[in-house]
Write a protein that holds these residues in place. Structure first.
Motif, mmCIF file in Angstrom:
data_model
loop_
_atom_site.group_PDB
_atom_site.id
_atom_site.type_symbol
_atom_site.label_atom_id
_atom_site.label_comp_id
_atom_site.label_asym_id
_atom_site.label_seq_id
_atom_site.Cartn_x
_atom_site.Cartn_y
_atom_site.Cartn_z
ATOM 1 N N SER A 83 -11.069 8.101 -9.454
ATOM 2 C CA SER A 83 -12.425 7.663 -9.132
ATOM 3 C C SER A 83 -13.062 8.680 -8.192
ATOM 4 O O SER A 83 -12.551 8.923 -7.096
ATOM 5 C CB SER A 83 -12.394 6.278 -8.475
ATOM 6 O OG SER A 83 -13.704 5.884 -8.081
ATOM 7 N N LEU A 108 -12.410 -4.149 -0.206
ATOM 8 C CA LEU A 108 -12.282 -2.865 -0.882
ATOM 9 C C LEU A 108 -12.754 -1.734 0.018
ATOM 10 O O LEU A 108 -13.720 -1.882 0.774
ATOM 11 C CB LEU A 108 -13.092 -2.854 -2.178
ATOM 12 C CG LEU A 108 -12.594 -3.768 -3.301
ATOM 13 C CD1 LEU A 108 -13.554 -3.719 -4.471
ATOM 14 C CD2 LEU A 108 -11.195 -3.372 -3.746
ATOM 15 N N LYS A 109 -12.089 -0.583 -0.093
ATOM 16 C CA LYS A 109 -12.520 0.614 0.618
ATOM 17 C C LYS A 109 -13.585 1.341 -0.211
ATOM 18 O O LYS A 109 -13.659 1.179 -1.437
ATOM 19 C CB LYS A 109 -11.325 1.531 0.864
ATOM 20 C CG LYS A 109 -10.203 0.895 1.681
ATOM 21 C CD LYS A 109 -10.631 0.686 3.119
ATOM 22 C CE LYS A 109 -9.491 0.112 3.960
ATOM 23 N NZ LYS A 109 -8.320 0.998 4.047
ATOM 24 N N ASP A 165 0.860 -1.184 0.000
ATOM 25 C CA ASP A 165 0.000 0.000 0.000
ATOM 26 C C ASP A 165 0.899 1.238 0.000
ATOM 27 O O ASP A 165 1.627 1.479 0.962
ATOM 28 C CB ASP A 165 -0.902 -0.027 1.239
ATOM 29 C CG ASP A 165 -1.975 1.045 1.198
ATOM 30 O OD1 ASP A 165 -2.124 1.704 0.156
ATOM 31 O OD2 ASP A 165 -2.669 1.215 2.223
ATOM 32 N N GLU A 187 -8.868 9.236 -0.100
ATOM 33 C CA GLU A 187 -8.036 8.126 0.376
ATOM 34 C C GLU A 187 -6.859 8.625 1.198
ATOM 35 O O GLU A 187 -6.468 7.992 2.179
ATOM 36 C CB GLU A 187 -7.523 7.289 -0.793
ATOM 37 C CG GLU A 187 -6.658 6.124 -0.315
ATOM 38 C CD GLU A 187 -6.185 5.206 -1.425
ATOM 39 O OE1 GLU A 187 -5.593 4.164 -1.093
ATOM 40 O OE2 GLU A 187 -6.405 5.525 -2.604
ATOM 41 N N TRP A 235 -13.829 4.330 -1.272
ATOM 42 C CA TRP A 235 -13.346 5.129 -2.399
ATOM 43 C C TRP A 235 -12.898 4.268 -3.573
ATOM 44 O O TRP A 235 -12.801 4.748 -4.692
ATOM 45 C CB TRP A 235 -12.217 6.059 -1.967
ATOM 46 C CG TRP A 235 -11.174 5.424 -1.117
ATOM 47 C CD1 TRP A 235 -10.208 4.540 -1.509
ATOM 48 C CD2 TRP A 235 -11.001 5.594 0.290
ATOM 49 N NE1 TRP A 235 -9.435 4.160 -0.442
ATOM 50 C CE2 TRP A 235 -9.893 4.799 0.675
ATOM 51 C CE3 TRP A 235 -11.654 6.361 1.260
ATOM 52 C CZ2 TRP A 235 -9.440 4.738 1.990
ATOM 53 C CZ3 TRP A 235 -11.200 6.303 2.560
ATOM 54 C CH2 TRP A 235 -10.111 5.498 2.923
ATOM 55 N N ASP A 236 -12.644 2.976 -3.334
ATOM 56 C CA ASP A 236 -12.293 2.078 -4.435
ATOM 57 C C ASP A 236 -13.497 1.784 -5.332
ATOM 58 O O ASP A 236 -13.339 1.641 -6.545
ATOM 59 C CB ASP A 236 -11.773 0.740 -3.905
ATOM 60 C CG ASP A 236 -10.479 0.848 -3.130
ATOM 61 O OD1 ASP A 236 -9.611 1.635 -3.556
ATOM 62 O OD2 ASP A 236 -10.331 0.145 -2.118
ATOM 63 N N SER A 262 -6.820 -2.246 -10.542
ATOM 64 C CA SER A 262 -7.622 -1.063 -10.241
ATOM 65 C C SER A 262 -9.081 -1.470 -10.164
ATOM 66 O O SER A 262 -9.691 -1.824 -11.185
ATOM 67 C CB SER A 262 -7.443 0.020 -11.310
ATOM 68 O OG SER A 262 -8.424 1.029 -11.166
ATOM 69 N N ALA A 263 -9.662 -1.409 -8.973
ATOM 70 C CA ALA A 263 -11.062 -1.786 -8.801
ATOM 71 C C ALA A 263 -11.987 -0.885 -9.602
ATOM 72 O O ALA A 263 -12.936 -1.353 -10.241
ATOM 73 C CB ALA A 263 -11.438 -1.732 -7.314
ATOM 74 N N ASP A 300 -6.479 5.341 -8.314
ATOM 75 C CA ASP A 300 -6.844 3.951 -8.044
ATOM 76 C C ASP A 300 -5.958 3.082 -8.932
ATOM 77 O O ASP A 300 -6.152 3.026 -10.150
ATOM 78 C CB ASP A 300 -8.326 3.705 -8.342
ATOM 79 C CG ASP A 300 -8.762 2.340 -7.844
ATOM 80 O OD1 ASP A 300 -8.567 2.065 -6.651
ATOM 81 O OD2 ASP A 300 -9.259 1.533 -8.654
ATOM 82 N N ASP A 326 -10.837 8.643 -4.839
ATOM 83 C CA ASP A 326 -9.571 7.925 -4.887
ATOM 84 C C ASP A 326 -8.751 8.619 -5.964
ATOM 85 O O ASP A 326 -9.041 8.478 -7.160
ATOM 86 C CB ASP A 326 -9.773 6.449 -5.224
ATOM 87 C CG ASP A 326 -8.496 5.635 -5.017
ATOM 88 O OD1 ASP A 326 -7.415 6.250 -5.008
ATOM 89 O OD2 ASP A 326 -8.588 4.408 -4.863
#
Length: 257
Positions: free
Chosen positions: A99, A205-206, A35, A64, A208-209, A184-185, A84, A81
């Protein structure tokens, strides 16, 4: 609050130019396992936050790269994000996006995903459909796993899940046409929305993802669920299964429950 898509689009596209700074992309610090945050992440977030506060001063801002402790999720909240796919950015892998979503009373009402490498801008407003560069988009109509292209997320921040995750990936791979992994989600969810892939799933996943991409998928006629088959909500973290109207249900019932 009524959002003018044109104004938000201009802000996001302008911020996308910051992805071109390879020196800033290489200046990174580690936040946790796999991360990272780079100078590009920080610059994009600062730029978009500042511009949105000028245009829509009444809204809160969840990003994020900030603590977000002050956020009242019952109010109006921008969710960003800035990059991302930060690891992709660091390697110049060119699968990174911005995002941005707008949440009102804990419901996502606008979502935008921008890929500065190819100029694709995806956006959706609640009840208004989903679009890519101004053209309406829809999820695919594939109904069988053997005809499906499925994107996976490896949950790189939670490598203790690897054994369980990769056992699932193997089962899915054996049943579908093939699998993909972008890192990248938000990009995966945009690709679901425009029918390029039939399904995508990832644990941990968070918000913002997935906030913007979740609305894109739903407004394009698809489903955004959790691993139990319930509609994905707006919690700070969620396991996401998304796709057209059929494949996510198969993924949940056959592989994830």
């Amino acid at each position: 609050m009524e959002v003018e898509i044109g104004k938000v689009k201009d802000i996001v596209v302008e911020a996308g130019k910051l992805f071109q700074d390879r020196e800033a992309a290489g200046n990174a610090r580690m936040k946790g396992i796999a991360d990272y945050v780079t100078e590009v992440d920080m610059a994009v977030q600062q730029f978009i936050c500042g511009k949105l506060q000028e245009v829509y001063p009444g809204a809160q801002f969840m990003g994020e790269e900030k603590s977000n402790e002050e956020i009242d999720k019952t109010g109006l909240v921008w969710i960003l994000d800035p990059v991302d796919g930060t690891t992709n950015l660091m390697h110049d892998y060119r699968n990174s996006v911005i995002s941005l979503a707008l949440m009102e009373r804990q419901k996502i009402v606008m979502g935008m995903v921008y890929n500065p490498y190819n100029g694709e801008l995806f956006w959706a407003k609640e009840g208004k459909g989903a679009y890519r560069n101004g053209q309406a988009i829809h999820v695919s109509d594939v109904a069988k796993m053997e005809d499906s292209l499925i994107s996976i997320g490896t949950s790189p921040y939670n490598k203790e899940m690897a054994k369980e995750n990769f056992a699932i990936f193997q089962s899915v791979f054996q049943d579908c046409q093939d699998i993909r992994r972008t890192g990248s989600a938000a990009l995966d969810l945009a690709n679901v929305a425009c029918g390029r892939i039939e399904g995508y799933f990832e644990r941990g996943l968070k918000l913002w993802d997935f906030a913007a991409g979740m609305l894109l998928v739903r407004e394009a006629g698809g489903l955004a669920l959790d691993y139990y088959g319930e509609d994905a909500g707006t919690g700070n973290m969620s396991d996401i299964v998304a796709g057209n109207g059929k494949i996510p249900l198969i993924l949940v019932e056959r592989y994830l429950c």
